[in-house]
Design a protein around this motif. Structure first.
Motif, PDB file in Angstrom:
ATOM      1  N   ALA A 217      -3.283  15.664   2.741  1.00 16.23           N
ATOM      2  CA  ALA A 217      -2.435  16.067   2.904  1.00 16.23           C
ATOM      3  C   ALA A 217      -0.836  15.196   1.483  1.00 16.23           C
ATOM      4  O   ALA A 217      -0.677  14.984   0.208  1.00 16.23           O
ATOM      5  CB  ALA A 217      -1.469  16.938   3.967  1.00 16.23           C
ATOM      6  N   ALA A 218      -1.746  13.773   1.686  1.00 13.03           N
ATOM      7  CA  ALA A 218      -1.307  12.476   0.536  1.00 13.03           C
ATOM      8  C   ALA A 218      -1.880  12.975  -0.738  1.00 13.03           C
ATOM      9  O   ALA A 218      -0.412  13.207  -1.373  1.00 13.03           O
ATOM     10  CB  ALA A 218      -1.548  11.674   1.159  1.00 13.03           C
ATOM     11  N   THR A 219      -3.132  13.155  -0.773  1.00 14.89           N
ATOM     12  CA  THR A 219      -4.082  13.103  -2.056  1.00 14.89           C
ATOM     13  C   THR A 219      -2.745  14.474  -2.963  1.00 14.89           C
ATOM     14  O   THR A 219      -2.809  13.890  -4.032  1.00 14.89           O
ATOM     15  CB  THR A 219      -5.258  13.630  -2.089  1.00 14.89           C
ATOM     16  N   THR A 220      -2.984  15.770  -2.402  1.00 13.58           N
ATOM     17  CA  THR A 220      -2.128  16.911  -2.576  1.00 13.58           C
ATOM     18  C   THR A 220      -0.890  16.640  -2.730  1.00 13.58           C
ATOM     19  O   THR A 220      -0.615  16.972  -3.990  1.00 13.58           O
ATOM     20  CB  THR A 220      -2.488  17.778  -1.418  1.00 13.58           C
ATOM     21  N   LEU A 221      -0.211  15.853  -2.335  1.00 14.83           N
ATOM     22  CA  LEU A 221       1.587  15.341  -2.793  1.00 14.83           C
ATOM     23  C   LEU A 221       1.172  14.136  -3.951  1.00 14.83           C
ATOM     24  O   LEU A 221       2.521  13.999  -4.263  1.00 14.83           O
ATOM     25  CB  LEU A 221       2.299  14.892  -1.609  1.00 14.83           C
ATOM     26  N   GLY A 222       0.160  13.885  -4.384  1.00 11.99           N
ATOM     27  CA  GLY A 222       0.024  12.550  -5.360  1.00 11.99           C
ATOM     28  C   GLY A 222       0.233  11.357  -5.663  1.00 11.99           C
ATOM     29  O   GLY A 222      -0.171  10.471  -6.266  1.00 11.99           O
ATOM     30  N   VAL A 223      -0.390  11.045  -4.312  1.00 12.24           N
ATOM     31  CA  VAL A 223      -0.581   9.402  -3.340  1.00 12.24           C
ATOM     32  C   VAL A 223      -1.738   9.290  -4.053  1.00 12.24           C
ATOM     33  O   VAL A 223      -3.108   9.872  -3.416  1.00 12.24           O
ATOM     34  CB  VAL A 223      -0.368   9.791  -1.786  1.00 12.24           C
ATOM     35  N   ASP A 224      -1.824   7.989  -4.316  1.00 13.94           N
ATOM     36  CA  ASP A 224      -3.552   7.547  -4.585  1.00 13.94           C
ATOM     37  C   ASP A 224      -3.933   6.632  -3.374  1.00 13.94           C
ATOM     38  O   ASP A 224      -3.236   5.517  -2.503  1.00 13.94           O
ATOM     39  CB  ASP A 224      -3.182   6.951  -5.665  1.00 13.94           C
ATOM     40  N   VAL A 225      -4.267   7.626  -2.221  1.00 14.99           N
ATOM     41  CA  VAL A 225      -4.825   6.949  -0.886  1.00 14.99           C
ATOM     42  C   VAL A 225      -4.982   5.886  -1.125  1.00 14.99           C
ATOM     43  O   VAL A 225      -4.899   4.923   0.651  1.00 14.99           O
ATOM     44  CB  VAL A 225      -5.447   8.056   0.355  1.00 14.99           C
ATOM     45  N   ALA A 226      -6.521   5.610  -1.528  1.00 17.02           N
ATOM     46  CA  ALA A 226      -7.337   3.878  -1.189  1.00 17.02           C
ATOM     47  C   ALA A 226      -6.057   3.241  -1.718  1.00 17.02           C
ATOM     48  O   ALA A 226      -5.903   2.259  -1.350  1.00 17.02           O
ATOM     49  CB  ALA A 226      -7.992   4.253  -1.792  1.00 17.02           C
ATOM     50  N   ARG A 227      -6.059   3.310  -2.965  1.00 16.13           N
ATOM     51  CA  ARG A 227      -4.735   2.508  -3.128  1.00 16.13           C
ATOM     52  C   ARG A 227      -3.856   1.913  -2.646  1.00 16.13           C
ATOM     53  O   ARG A 227      -3.104   0.396  -2.359  1.00 16.13           O
ATOM     54  CB  ARG A 227      -4.188   3.066  -4.846  1.00 16.13           C
ATOM     55  N   LEU A 228      -3.200   2.382  -2.040  1.00 14.78           N
ATOM     56  CA  LEU A 228      -1.800   2.584  -0.825  1.00 14.78           C
ATOM     57  C   LEU A 228      -2.393   1.884   0.462  1.00 14.78           C
ATOM     58  O   LEU A 228      -1.747   1.256   0.821  1.00 14.78           O
ATOM     59  CB  LEU A 228      -0.816   3.821  -0.163  1.00 14.78           C
ATOM     60  N   ARG A 229      -3.178   2.226   0.869  1.00  8.95           N
ATOM     61  CA  ARG A 229      -4.116   1.927   2.182  1.00  8.95           C
ATOM     62  C   ARG A 229      -4.154   0.434   1.921  1.00  8.95           C
ATOM     63  O   ARG A 229      -3.988  -0.539   2.126  1.00  8.95           O
ATOM     64  CB  ARG A 229      -5.193   2.252   2.531  1.00  8.95           C
ATOM     65  N   ALA A 230      -4.713   0.293   0.817  1.00 14.21           N
ATOM     66  CA  ALA A 230      -4.855  -1.431   0.482  1.00 14.21           C
ATOM     67  C   ALA A 230      -3.710  -2.403   0.651  1.00 14.21           C
ATOM     68  O   ALA A 230      -3.699  -3.320   0.830  1.00 14.21           O
ATOM     69  CB  ALA A 230      -5.827  -1.397  -1.225  1.00 14.21           C
ATOM     70  N   VAL A 231      -2.870  -1.483  -0.630  1.00 10.83           N
ATOM     71  CA  VAL A 231      -1.543  -2.530  -0.052  1.00 10.83           C
ATOM     72  C   VAL A 231      -0.667  -2.508   0.736  1.00 10.83           C
ATOM     73  O   VAL A 231      -0.291  -4.171   1.155  1.00 10.83           O
ATOM     74  CB  VAL A 231      -0.315  -1.768  -1.091  1.00 10.83           C
ATOM     75  N   LEU A 232      -0.974  -1.688   1.610  1.00 11.94           N
ATOM     76  CA  LEU A 232      -0.400  -1.885   3.262  1.00 11.94           C
ATOM     77  C   LEU A 232      -1.668  -2.498   4.113  1.00 11.94           C
ATOM     78  O   LEU A 232      -0.604  -3.436   5.353  1.00 11.94           O
ATOM     79  CB  LEU A 232      -0.580  -0.576   4.083  1.00 11.94           C
ATOM     80  N   PHE A 233      -2.320  -2.948   3.912  1.00 14.40           N
ATOM     81  CA  PHE A 233      -3.480  -4.251   4.576  1.00 14.40           C
ATOM     82  C   PHE A 233      -2.611  -5.146   4.017  1.00 14.40           C
ATOM     83  O   PHE A 233      -3.229  -5.547   4.959  1.00 14.40           O
ATOM     84  CB  PHE A 233      -4.762  -2.937   3.912  1.00 14.40           C
ATOM     85  N   VAL A 234      -2.637  -5.341   2.338  1.00 11.33           N
ATOM     86  CA  VAL A 234      -2.707  -6.730   2.282  1.00 11.33           C
ATOM     87  C   VAL A 234      -1.199  -7.468   2.776  1.00 11.33           C
ATOM     88  O   VAL A 234      -0.757  -8.640   3.640  1.00 11.33           O
ATOM     89  CB  VAL A 234      -2.467  -6.613   0.642  1.00 11.33           C
ATOM     90  N   VAL A 235      -0.435  -6.616   2.913  1.00 10.36           N
ATOM     91  CA  VAL A 235       1.262  -6.821   3.199  1.00 10.36           C
ATOM     92  C   VAL A 235       1.172  -6.821   4.672  1.00 10.36           C
ATOM     93  O   VAL A 235       2.438  -7.769   5.259  1.00 10.36           O
ATOM     94  CB  VAL A 235       2.218  -5.291   2.984  1.00 10.36           C
ATOM     95  N   CYS A 236       0.583  -5.462   5.305  1.00  5.08           N
ATOM     96  CA  CYS A 236       0.847  -5.974   6.942  1.00  5.08           C
ATOM     97  C   CYS A 236       0.359  -7.075   7.455  1.00  5.08           C
ATOM     98  O   CYS A 236       0.062  -7.733   8.574  1.00  5.08           O
ATOM     99  CB  CYS A 236      -0.471  -4.640   7.750  1.00  5.08           C
TER     100      CYS A 236
END
Length: 328
Positions: A217-236
């Motif tokens: 669903a996120a990909t369909t909405l134009g979200v780069d899931v892999a990149r977003l998850r990597a950013v979230l991982f680094v921030v968290c």
């Protein structure tokens, strides 16, 4: 603000709220303190206020990270420690406390050791969990959980090898969470990281809403899931490492507070991320007050009290049929 003023005045030495307010105003805006009140002023300004402010920072940070991690791995049971970062930090803290590693850094040795170990744990978890498709939720949770047990085993070995019983006791107390070492020097970095991390997560709130619905669903909405998850991982990971370095391993704040906030404001991450830091801050301020006064003049580990509150709260949430864990 009211919680801060009240919490600063509560302790083994009780200070009336009117005096507390005058001391805080004098410290912040300048002013004179009667010679007879200097002792109380020092207790308020040098000991209690940095501790209460650090409780605000740590509580806000842990609650915020909990929201992000639950969205990142789409797991209602996820919390800041599921990534293995806190367990890694515990290894560094135990090495400093028990064997004097980084002793040349003085009062910053514990924070430095915990943060560097957390950083090393972050790299290990990332390298093990990452695949060509990026960071998948299942691999991230399994890797973090497995390595947490490994880091915990290393910490246990270090405690058993402690040169004396008092050092082992200090290490175990810190591992359960404590703000006893709070000082003005430890606040700026932790506060800056929490503010920056929270601001970034707020900016990503819309994408977190999409990610919570699933990768497709996120990909369909134009979200780069892999990149977003990597950013979230680094921030968290960065926020968790810094917070554990200054307060030890405090559980349940990042697990329970996000769910309680969702009960009030709904599952939209724009609202959840706006309210969760405040809820986490107020919660940990009063948990720390309880830790200071319930067994005075001794202190209770914060992790014991957060578990005492968090376990019943979590069980009540599970019994609520109308409550779905944030849709995660």
């Amino acid at each position: 603000m009211l919680s801060i003023v009240l919490a600063v005045g509560i302790g083994t030495v009780a200070v009336p709220i009117t005096h507390t307010w005058e001391f805080l105003r004098a410290g912040l805006l300048g002013g004179t303190i009667p010679a007879s009140d200097v002792g109380q002023y020092r207790i308020i300004w040098d000991i209690r206020l940095p501790r209460v402010v650090l409780a605000v920072v740590v509580g806000a940070g842990l609650a915020t990270v909990g929201v992000a991690i639950q969205a990142m791995v789409r797991n209602a049971l996820a919390e800041p420690f599921v990534l293995g970062i806190s367990s890694g930090a515990s290894v560094g803290a135990a090495a400093v406390t028990l064997f004097g590693v980084f002793a040349s850094l003085g009062i910053y040795a514990l924070s430095a050791g915990a943060f560097l170990a957390a950083l090393a744990a972050t790299v290990i978890v990332y390298l093990v969990a990452r695949t060509r498709q990026g960071l998948t939720p299942l691999r991230l949770v399994l890797t973090g959980t497995a390595l947490s047990y490994g880091f915990f085993a290393v910490t246990t070995v270090l405690v058993f090898q402690a040169p004396n019983g008092e050092a082992a006791r200090s290490a175990l107390f810190w591992l359960l969470g404590s703000l006893a070492g709070a000082n003005w020097g430890s606040l700026p970095i932790a506060a800056a990281v929490v503010v920056a991390g929270t601001a970034l997560l707020l900016a990503l709130a819309g994408r977190l809403n999409a990610l919570a619905m699933g990768d497709e669903a996120a990909t369909t909405l134009g979200v780069d899931v892999a990149r977003l998850r990597a950013v979230l991982f680094v921030v968290c990971a960065a926020m968790t490492g810094v917070l554990v370095a200054v307060s030890g391993a405090i559980g349940f704040v990042g697990l329970i507070l996000p769910h309680l906030v969702r009960l009030v404001v709904g599952a939209d991450h724009r609202r959840v991320l706006a309210v969760a830091p405040l809820a986490g801050a107020v919660f940990l301020v009063w948990v720390d007050v309880a830790a200071r006064v319930l067994a005075a003049p001794e202190e209770l580990p914060l992790g014991v009290l957060t578990a005492a509150v968090g376990v019943p709260a979590f069980l009540v949430l599970m019994r609520r049929r109308a409550y779905v864990f944030g849709g995660v």
